[in-house]
Design a protein around this motif. Structure first.
Motif, mmCIF file in Angstrom:
data_model
loop_
_atom_site.group_PDB
_atom_site.id
_atom_site.type_symbol
_atom_site.label_atom_id
_atom_site.label_comp_id
_atom_site.label_asym_id
_atom_site.label_seq_id
_atom_site.Cartn_x
_atom_site.Cartn_y
_atom_site.Cartn_z
ATOM 1 N N LEU A 96 16.593 60.122 84.595
ATOM 2 C CA LEU A 96 17.461 60.760 85.596
ATOM 3 C C LEU A 96 16.665 61.727 86.472
ATOM 4 N N ILE A 97 15.721 62.438 85.844
ATOM 5 C CA ILE A 97 14.871 63.347 86.623
ATOM 6 C C ILE A 97 14.030 62.573 87.629
ATOM 7 N N SER A 98 13.500 61.421 87.210
ATOM 8 C CA SER A 98 12.693 60.605 88.135
ATOM 9 C C SER A 98 13.539 60.105 89.298
ATOM 10 N N LEU A 99 14.834 59.852 89.022
ATOM 11 C CA LEU A 99 15.743 59.406 90.086
ATOM 12 C C LEU A 99 15.916 60.481 91.154
ATOM 13 N N LEU A 100 15.786 61.736 90.772
ATOM 14 C CA LEU A 100 15.907 62.849 91.726
ATOM 15 C C LEU A 100 14.664 63.003 92.603
ATOM 16 N N ARG A 101 13.609 62.293 92.289
ATOM 17 C CA ARG A 101 12.339 62.321 93.030
ATOM 18 C C ARG A 101 11.752 63.732 93.134
ATOM 19 N N PRO A 102 11.285 64.291 92.009
ATOM 20 C CA PRO A 102 10.605 65.599 92.081
ATOM 21 C C PRO A 102 9.293 65.471 92.860
ATOM 22 N N ILE A 143 13.042 68.920 95.186
ATOM 23 C CA ILE A 143 13.745 67.694 94.783
ATOM 24 C C ILE A 143 14.136 66.938 96.044
ATOM 25 N N ALA A 144 13.619 65.732 96.206
ATOM 26 C CA ALA A 144 13.880 64.963 97.420
ATOM 27 C C ALA A 144 15.325 64.475 97.478
ATOM 28 N N ASN A 145 15.837 63.989 96.339
ATOM 29 C CA ASN A 145 17.212 63.474 96.291
ATOM 30 C C ASN A 145 18.153 64.537 95.720
ATOM 31 N N ILE A 146 18.170 65.703 96.370
ATOM 32 C CA ILE A 146 18.974 66.808 95.853
ATOM 33 C C ILE A 146 20.461 66.460 95.817
ATOM 34 N N GLY A 147 20.892 65.550 96.672
ATOM 35 C CA GLY A 147 22.301 65.152 96.708
ATOM 36 C C GLY A 147 22.758 64.449 95.440
ATOM 37 N N LEU A 148 21.794 63.927 94.662
ATOM 38 C CA LEU A 148 22.147 63.233 93.415
ATOM 39 C C LEU A 148 22.155 64.158 92.207
ATOM 40 N N LEU A 149 21.814 65.431 92.405
ATOM 41 C CA LEU A 149 21.673 66.349 91.267
ATOM 42 C C LEU A 149 22.970 66.462 90.464
ATOM 43 N N GLY A 150 24.092 66.627 91.142
ATOM 44 C CA GLY A 150 25.375 66.755 90.453
ATOM 45 C C GLY A 150 25.720 65.517 89.641
ATOM 46 N N TYR A 151 25.495 64.330 90.240
ATOM 47 C CA TYR A 151 25.792 63.079 89.534
ATOM 48 C C TYR A 151 24.903 62.914 88.300
ATOM 49 N N CYS A 152 23.626 63.282 88.437
ATOM 50 C CA CYS A 152 22.702 63.148 87.303
ATOM 51 C C CYS A 152 23.078 64.104 86.176
ATOM 52 N N LEU A 153 23.484 65.316 86.516
ATOM 53 C CA LEU A 153 23.908 66.266 85.490
ATOM 54 C C LEU A 153 25.139 65.756 84.746
ATOM 55 N N LEU A 154 26.096 65.216 85.497
ATOM 56 C CA LEU A 154 27.298 64.669 84.870
ATOM 57 C C LEU A 154 26.948 63.494 83.952
ATOM 58 N N ALA A 155 26.042 62.625 84.429
ATOM 59 C CA ALA A 155 25.636 61.476 83.626
ATOM 60 C C ALA A 155 24.954 61.923 82.331
ATOM 61 N N PHE A 156 24.075 62.948 82.431
ATOM 62 C CA PHE A 156 23.373 63.432 81.239
ATOM 63 C C PHE A 156 24.347 64.068 80.247
ATOM 64 N N ILE A 157 25.256 64.896 80.746
ATOM 65 C CA ILE A 157 26.234 65.546 79.865
ATOM 66 C C ILE A 157 27.103 64.510 79.164
#
Length: 334
Positions: A70-76, A3-17
């Protein structure tokens, strides 16, 4: 996969929940509202045409669509190819005066601290250049060899103070000689020495050594820091603010002496700049002179170039969101 944007993982999880939780809450509120509206027997008659499974399917499609975006935002990324990375740059040695005269505060916060702040700004401008650090006063010491590890350079810079060199005084000759040793061997070009000092040289013949440096292909730029009116020098030894005094007990006043710095720069084809609190001049020197020099190719290395795969979840996410309006909520009644 990475995951290129690993720093956004927490924010994306919160947004999805939060998004999925909102849909669950909305369905519950709709059910409560229906039950308040009419009795169970009447509701069955009123809602004969409503297909609750299709409503849930629409919610699932929307939630999946948002999740994929949100997954695409994380840049897999997965899959990679090896690429050779080559650097081109100039070798820059910084000779920083660490004598007690650099503690004068005619340039705030002090001559030495202002010079260190400017050097930190310089590292953000470097484009593959190697940089090294020489601390000097009565003698000189190679504090940091030439490197592209700018973090290591900054650590060495932070460790410089007026006690770094135990021998007092100021010797440009020692600084230039240390630079010549640091550049020993190699081609007679791509080499830069930047001397940062208040110009009060007390030892040696720096002009003679400047000629030697020129013959070795070293261009010397000088930055003079301080004011001609000068300022008293103080130290914080033993936790007390004390002014530096001469042998007669008089407070020492340090003034900028530009003449020798100008001659050293002129002897090697370099530039002289007078620094101030507002504009130190080091960044301008790099942009106008150093960065425009002929660059040599530094040692290359292989690096993994990962393949971007964010396009797949992005496309699927949009597809789900576009599909959702076409899913009906009502049954077909014949």
């Amino acid at each position: 996969m990475r995951i290129a944007n690993i720093g956004l993982l927490g924010y994306c999880l919160l947004a999805f929940i939060a998004f999925a939780g909102f849909y669950l809450w909305a369905f519950k509120q709709r059910r409560i509202a229906r039950e308040k509206f009419a009795k169970q027997e009447l509701l069955k008659e009123l809602l004969l045409s409503v297909d609750f499974r299709l409503q849930k399917l629409k919610a699932v499609v929307i939630i999946l669509g948002v999740a994929l975006l949100l997954i695409s935002l994380l840049r897999p990324q997965w899959g990679f190819r090896w690429e050779e990375i080559k650097r081109k740059g100039v070798d820059i040695l910084i000779a920083l005066d660490s004598s007690k005269s650099m503690l004068a505060e005619d340039v705030l916060p002090s001559r030495l601290q202002r010079a260190k702040l400017s050097l930190k700004d310089l590292t953000r401008q470097l484009k593959g250049d190697r940089i090294g650090l020489i601390a000097f006063s009565g003698t000189a010491f190679l504090q940091c060899p030439l490197t592209v590890d700018y973090g290591g350079f900054l650590l060495s810079l932070d460790n410089i103070d007026s006690n770094t060199i135990p021998r007092g005084g100021t010797s440009f000759s020692s600084a230039i000689q240390e630079a010549i040793k640091g550049y020993a061997g190699g081609q007679k070009k791509y080499k830069v020495l930047v001397i940062i000092s208040d110009g009060e040289n007390l030892e040696g013949d720096p002009l003679k050594l400047a000629e030697v440096a020129k013959n070795e292909g070293i261009i010397i730029h000088c930055i003079g820091i301080g004011t001609k009116d000068g300022e008293l020098i103080f130290t914080q030894e033993s936790g007390n603010r004390e002014y530096v005094k001469d042998k007669e007990g008089n407070a020492v006043k340090s003034r900028l002496d530009e003449t020798l710095l100008q001659k050293i720069a002129l002897a090697t084809g370099g530039s002289y700049i007078r620094a101030t609190s507002k504009e130190f001049g080091l960044s301008l020197l790099y942009e106008e002179r150093i960065s425009k020099m002929e660059k040599r190719e530094l040692e290359g290395h292989l690096a993994k170039n990962y393949q971007e795969r964010f396009q797949w979840p992005l496309a699927l996410g949009f597809l789900f969101l576009l599909l959702e309006p076409f899913i009906p909520e009502r049954k077909k009644i014949n």
